[in-house]
Design a protein around this motif. Structure first.
Motif, PDB file in Angstrom:
ATOM      1  N   TYR A  60       0.845  -1.201   0.000  1.00 39.10           N
ATOM      2  CA  TYR A  60       0.000   0.000   0.000  1.00 39.10           C
ATOM      3  C   TYR A  60       0.880   1.250   0.000  1.00 39.10           C
ATOM      4  N   ALA A  61       0.415   2.279  -0.686  1.00 36.84           N
ATOM      5  CA  ALA A  61       1.198   3.522  -0.769  1.00 36.84           C
ATOM      6  C   ALA A  61       1.261   4.242   0.566  1.00 36.84           C
ATOM      7  N   ASN A  62       0.226   4.062   1.401  1.00 40.03           N
ATOM      8  CA  ASN A  62       0.179   4.756   2.682  1.00 40.03           C
ATOM      9  C   ASN A  62      -0.836   4.067   3.588  1.00 40.03           C
ATOM     10  N   MET A  63      -0.893   4.551   4.808  1.00 36.19           N
ATOM     11  CA  MET A  63      -1.797   3.944   5.781  1.00 36.19           C
ATOM     12  C   MET A  63      -3.260   4.085   5.379  1.00 36.19           C
ATOM     13  N   GLN A  64      -3.613   5.174   4.719  1.00 34.60           N
ATOM     14  CA  GLN A  64      -5.011   5.364   4.331  1.00 34.60           C
ATOM     15  C   GLN A  64      -5.468   4.299   3.338  1.00 34.60           C
ATOM     16  N   GLU A  65      -4.613   3.935   2.396  1.00 35.80           N
ATOM     17  CA  GLU A  65      -4.956   2.852   1.470  1.00 35.80           C
ATOM     18  C   GLU A  65      -5.152   1.540   2.222  1.00 35.80           C
ATOM     19  N   ALA A  66      -4.268   1.274   3.170  1.00 38.54           N
ATOM     20  CA  ALA A  66      -4.370   0.041   3.953  1.00 38.54           C
ATOM     21  C   ALA A  66      -5.651   0.028   4.772  1.00 38.54           C
ATOM     22  N   LEU A  67      -5.963   1.166   5.382  1.00 43.21           N
ATOM     23  CA  LEU A  67      -7.176   1.264   6.189  1.00 43.21           C
ATOM     24  C   LEU A  67      -8.414   1.051   5.330  1.00 43.21           C
ATOM     25  N   THR A  68      -8.437   1.638   4.152  1.00 46.59           N
ATOM     26  CA  THR A  68      -9.570   1.461   3.239  1.00 46.59           C
ATOM     27  C   THR A  68      -9.798  -0.018   2.953  1.00 46.59           C
ATOM     28  N   ASP A  69      -8.734  -0.719   2.636  1.00 44.89           N
ATOM     29  CA  ASP A  69      -8.851  -2.142   2.330  1.00 44.89           C
ATOM     30  C   ASP A  69      -9.336  -2.928   3.545  1.00 44.89           C
ATOM     31  N   ALA A  70      -8.756  -2.654   4.709  1.00 45.15           N
ATOM     32  CA  ALA A  70      -9.128  -3.394   5.919  1.00 45.15           C
ATOM     33  C   ALA A  70     -10.589  -3.175   6.286  1.00 45.15           C
ATOM     34  N   LEU A  71     -11.048  -1.943   6.212  1.00 43.87           N
ATOM     35  CA  LEU A  71     -12.433  -1.643   6.561  1.00 43.87           C
ATOM     36  C   LEU A  71     -13.404  -2.308   5.596  1.00 43.87           C
ATOM     37  N   ARG A  72     -13.119  -2.187   4.311  1.00 44.60           N
ATOM     38  CA  ARG A  72     -14.038  -2.723   3.313  1.00 44.60           C
ATOM     39  C   ARG A  72     -14.047  -4.256   3.338  1.00 44.60           C
ATOM     40  N   LEU A  73     -12.864  -4.849   3.426  1.00 43.44           N
ATOM     41  CA  LEU A  73     -12.775  -6.304   3.409  1.00 43.44           C
ATOM     42  C   LEU A  73     -13.377  -6.925   4.668  1.00 43.44           C
ATOM     43  N   SER A  74     -13.211  -6.267   5.800  1.00 44.88           N
ATOM     44  CA  SER A  74     -13.760  -6.824   7.045  1.00 44.88           C
ATOM     45  C   SER A  74     -15.281  -6.812   7.017  1.00 44.88           C
ATOM     46  N   ARG A  75     -15.856  -5.765   6.471  1.00 49.42           N
ATOM     47  CA  ARG A  75     -17.316  -5.740   6.323  1.00 49.42           C
ATOM     48  C   ARG A  75     -17.761  -6.859   5.396  1.00 49.42           C
ATOM     49  N   GLY A  76     -17.022  -7.056   4.319  1.00 48.50           N
ATOM     50  CA  GLY A  76     -17.350  -8.137   3.407  1.00 48.50           C
ATOM     51  C   GLY A  76     -17.310  -9.493   4.086  1.00 48.50           C
ATOM     52  N   MET A  77     -16.369  -9.676   5.025  1.00 51.65           N
ATOM     53  CA  MET A  77     -16.280 -10.952   5.731  1.00 51.65           C
ATOM     54  C   MET A  77     -17.485 -11.178   6.644  1.00 51.65           C
ATOM     55  N   THR A  78     -18.028 -10.095   7.211  1.00 53.57           N
ATOM     56  CA  THR A  78     -19.241 -10.243   8.019  1.00 53.57           C
ATOM     57  C   THR A  78     -20.363 -10.844   7.175  1.00 53.57           C
ATOM     58  N   TYR A  79     -20.561 -10.301   5.997  1.00 50.55           N
ATOM     59  CA  TYR A  79     -21.622 -10.774   5.117  1.00 50.55           C
ATOM     60  C   TYR A  79     -21.291 -12.156   4.551  1.00 50.55           C
ATOM     61  N   LYS A  80     -20.019 -12.373   4.225  1.00 48.51           N
ATOM     62  CA  LYS A  80     -19.612 -13.665   3.683  1.00 48.51           C
ATOM     63  C   LYS A  80     -19.864 -14.781   4.691  1.00 48.51           C
ATOM     64  N   ASN A  81     -19.435 -14.579   5.928  1.00 48.80           N
ATOM     65  CA  ASN A  81     -19.614 -15.612   6.941  1.00 48.80           C
ATOM     66  C   ASN A  81     -21.080 -15.828   7.272  1.00 48.80           C
ATOM     67  N   ALA A  82     -21.852 -14.739   7.262  1.00 48.31           N
ATOM     68  CA  ALA A  82     -23.288 -14.868   7.529  1.00 48.31           C
ATOM     69  C   ALA A  82     -23.968 -15.681   6.438  1.00 48.31           C
ATOM     70  N   MET A  83     -23.677 -15.386   5.179  1.00 50.65           N
ATOM     71  CA  MET A  83     -24.313 -16.088   4.069  1.00 50.65           C
ATOM     72  C   MET A  83     -23.820 -17.525   3.927  1.00 50.65           C
ATOM     73  N   ALA A  84     -22.631 -17.805   4.448  1.00 46.33           N
ATOM     74  CA  ALA A  84     -22.114 -19.171   4.414  1.00 46.33           C
ATOM     75  C   ALA A  84     -22.664 -20.014   5.555  1.00 46.33           C
ATOM     76  N   GLY A  85     -23.454 -19.391   6.429  1.00 51.88           N
ATOM     77  CA  GLY A  85     -24.045 -20.122   7.543  1.00 51.88           C
ATOM     78  C   GLY A  85     -23.065 -20.414   8.662  1.00 51.88           C
ATOM     79  N   LEU A  86     -21.979 -19.645   8.740  1.00 47.38           N
ATOM     80  CA  LEU A  86     -20.951 -19.875   9.743  1.00 47.38           C
ATOM     81  C   LEU A  86     -21.225 -19.052  10.999  1.00 47.38           C
ATOM     82  N   ASP A  87     -20.835 -19.588  12.139  1.00 46.63           N
ATOM     83  CA  ASP A  87     -21.001 -18.877  13.402  1.00 46.63           C
ATOM     84  C   ASP A  87     -19.749 -18.054  13.708  1.00 46.63           C
ATOM     85  N   TYR A  88     -19.409 -17.211  12.756  1.00 47.92           N
ATOM     86  CA  TYR A  88     -18.270 -16.313  12.890  1.00 47.92           C
ATOM     87  C   TYR A  88     -18.654 -14.935  12.374  1.00 47.92           C
TER      88      TYR A  88
END
Length: 356
Positions: A60-88
């Motif tokens: 990543y070019a800077n911390m802001q790029e890294a933060l953007t990725d972490a925030l967006r990807l973590s939200r995606g994991m919430t939905y991914k795990n929910a739709m996969a029927g996982l208790d995570y």
């Protein structure tokens, strides 16, 4: 590697004001001076259980790029795990640095210490830039990691590819009434671990492949192994095909590319494929069937979550991704809504069922 102001209070303020901040429960900025570790761990939602999601290392070019990725990807994991029927719940970690230049076992161990300090609130695993060997180094510092020799099933990519393959079959059944891949053309963009394994599945099922990747060696390997044709990666979405399978970087479906799409189905492994919230509707307006990315590519996290079950049970669970997509496709038609909107609704329904 130097990164100025990486863990300052200014970063915390910026995180809460960030456009990708979505009520995240916890955001951790981690630094280790001895190894040069700079990491962001984002925990989005733990209503279903401890947050699970891989760690990505990227220059990543800077911390802001890294933060953007972490925030967006973590939200995606919430939905991914929910739709996969996982208790995570959903979480994600990113490490700033070029894995070819900056990654060391000591740095991975230091990252594991940051994970361990969270006391099990976040469970990490392999993602872009990391390998099974890195998981072993992380596992030397924390038990809150999957994909190690202790937890079995090191590389989750074959299961991601299996889920995408079954998702493509589900999309074909819904669109054309048959999942037979003989005579069907798939334009596959990205030939990493997931993309190449997916290409093998599709080839064995009789599909004609058009492949693309910035790695010319991977392209030539696919041509030799699967009698594939090749195209420049930037043109992969334009190919006249039955399925466009994006398996590289995200945000590839946008205001520029959607009007140029040459396939009536988009079903691939890439994360965050839609650049903007309205892009799902733009696909639907064109009559293009879109398999929501966090649903179709959940095979890898399912393998990490169900690391202690028999192989047959795991494979059956991953194959059920196709059934979940079929429900989404049918509900989207019934409710006259884009498939990504329906997937979000279904995930939110499961999350809401855990609200106190």
């Amino acid at each position: 590697m130097e990164l100025a102001s990486s863990t300052s209070r200014r970063d915390e303020t910026t995180a809460f004001d960030h456009p990708e901040f979505d009520g995240h429960e916890k955001i951790v900025f981690g630094h280790d001076a001895q190894t040069g570790l700079y990491t962001v761990i984002a925990i989005h939602d733990t209503r279903l259980g401890p947050a699970m999601g891989g760690c990505r290392m990227w220059p990543y070019a800077n911390m802001q790029e890294a933060l953007t990725d972490a925030l967006r990807l973590s939200r995606g994991m919430t939905y991914k795990n929910a739709m996969a029927g996982l208790d995570y719940g959903g979480g994600k970690a990113v490490i700033i640095g070029d894995p070819k230049l900056h990654k060391t076992p000591e740095l991975m161990h230091a990252f594991g210490q940051k994970v361990d300090a969270l006391g099990g609130l976040y469970i990490t695993g392999e993602d872009v830039g990391l390998t099974p060997a890195d998981m072993e180094s992380i596992g030397g510092a924390t038990e809150h990691v999957r994909g190690t020799s202790k937890t079995h099933r090191g590389d989750p990519s074959p299961y991601t590819a299996l889920g995408v393959y079954n998702g493509i079959q589900a999309a074909l059944r819904h669109k054309f009434g048959s999942d037979d891949l003989h005579g069907r053309t798939v334009s596959l963009q990205g030939l990493g671990n997931v993309g190449f394994t997916l290409a093998r599945f599709l080839h064995h099922a009789g599909a004609d492949l058009v492949v693309s990747d910035i790695n010319e060696k991977a392209v030539q390997k696919a041509i030799d192994a699967f009698s594939a044709k090749s195209v420049n990666p930037e043109d992969a979405h334009k190919v006249e095909a039955d399925v466009f399978a994006p398996c590289a970087l995200g945000a590839g479906l946008n205001a520029v590319t959607i009007p140029e799409l040459g396939a009536p189905i988009v079903a691939g492994a890439a994360n965050n494929q839609l650049a903007e919230p309205g892009d799902g509707a733009a696909l639907a307006e064109r009559g293009i069937l879109y398999a929501p990315d966090y649903v179709i590519n959940a095979g890898g996290v399912i393998a990490l979550a169900l690391h202690d079950v028999e192989d047959e049970v795991l494979e059956t669970t991953v194959r059920n991704i196709g059934e979940t997509l079929t429900i989404i496709f049918r509900r989207a038609e019934a409710e006259s809504a884009p498939t990504d909107v329906i997937a979000d609704r279904m995930a939110e329904e499961r999350l809401s069922s855990r609200d106190v």
